[in-house]
Design a protein around this motif. Sequence first.
Motif, PDB file in Angstrom:
ATOM      1  N   LYS A  62       0.835  -1.199   0.000  1.00  0.00           N
ATOM      2  CA  LYS A  62       0.000   0.000   0.000  1.00  0.00           C
ATOM      3  C   LYS A  62       0.872   1.251   0.000  1.00  0.00           C
ATOM      4  O   LYS A  62       0.625   2.182  -0.775  1.00  0.00           O
ATOM      5  CB  LYS A  62      -0.946   0.003   1.206  1.00  0.00           C
ATOM      6  CG  LYS A  62      -1.891   1.178   1.202  1.00  0.00           C
ATOM      7  CD  LYS A  62      -2.887   1.123   2.333  1.00  0.00           C
ATOM      8  CE  LYS A  62      -3.801   2.340   2.268  1.00  0.00           C
ATOM      9  NZ  LYS A  62      -4.750   2.352   3.363  1.00  0.00           N
ATOM     10  N   THR A 108       1.033   3.892  -3.114  1.00  0.00           N
ATOM     11  CA  THR A 108       0.667   5.270  -2.784  1.00  0.00           C
ATOM     12  C   THR A 108       1.767   6.219  -3.240  1.00  0.00           C
ATOM     13  O   THR A 108       1.498   7.233  -3.900  1.00  0.00           O
ATOM     14  CB  THR A 108       0.409   5.424  -1.269  1.00  0.00           C
ATOM     15  OG1 THR A 108      -0.671   4.560  -0.903  1.00  0.00           O
ATOM     16  CG2 THR A 108       0.084   6.859  -0.893  1.00  0.00           C
ATOM     17  N   LYS A 109       3.016   5.876  -2.927  1.00  0.00           N
ATOM     18  CA  LYS A 109       4.171   6.695  -3.331  1.00  0.00           C
ATOM     19  C   LYS A 109       4.282   6.757  -4.857  1.00  0.00           C
ATOM     20  O   LYS A 109       4.459   7.832  -5.442  1.00  0.00           O
ATOM     21  CB  LYS A 109       5.450   6.095  -2.735  1.00  0.00           C
ATOM     22  CG  LYS A 109       6.732   6.727  -3.209  1.00  0.00           C
ATOM     23  CD  LYS A 109       7.929   5.961  -2.658  1.00  0.00           C
ATOM     24  CE  LYS A 109       9.209   6.352  -3.367  1.00  0.00           C
ATOM     25  NZ  LYS A 109      10.343   5.543  -2.945  1.00  0.00           N
ATOM     26  N   LYS A 147       1.353   8.746  -6.499  1.00  0.00           N
ATOM     27  CA  LYS A 147       1.507  10.168  -6.201  1.00  0.00           C
ATOM     28  C   LYS A 147       2.529  10.783  -7.165  1.00  0.00           C
ATOM     29  O   LYS A 147       2.295  11.859  -7.725  1.00  0.00           O
ATOM     30  CB  LYS A 147       1.951  10.368  -4.751  1.00  0.00           C
ATOM     31  CG  LYS A 147       2.144  11.812  -4.375  1.00  0.00           C
ATOM     32  CD  LYS A 147       2.598  11.957  -2.937  1.00  0.00           C
ATOM     33  CE  LYS A 147       2.836  13.432  -2.636  1.00  0.00           C
ATOM     34  NZ  LYS A 147       3.555  13.625  -1.396  1.00  0.00           N
TER      35      LYS A 147
END
Length: 145
Positions: A117, A121-122, A125
């Motif tokens: 996760k 997410t990184k 983004k």
Amino acid sequence: MSIKLMSLNVKGLNSPFKRSLFWKEALNSKGDIVCIQETHVCQRNPPKISHPRFQQVLLSTYNKKKRGVLIAFKDTLAVSIHQTYIDPQSRFIIVLCSINNIDYTLVNLYAPNRRQKAFFTKLFKKIKEVKRGSLLICGDFTILS
């Protein structure tokens, strides 16, 4: 003109024999853009990973023989690379480029087994920050339930 994108998990490209097999497969499958995961190429002494038909090769390396991704562009494509983002953990490469005068954001990833996760997410983004043109994502997602 269509572009053929090829993605393989090779589990290491340190052996000259394995690199030769990899390039043969890339040529036989007629891949225009080749995305490789698990190159296992160490930063300290990387082998030469090149081929006359693939003039542009982008490689991420790590401090150990693990992880690593690669993107290679066949010489028949009119490729202009504008920007490259290489993950310091050697989990992804993001390339902003033009291919035959069309803008693309190309992502090759090798997802971790743990903390997925946080990784995604990184990554997403960063993609959202830099994306330009059509988005192409390939790689080894290692999705765990």
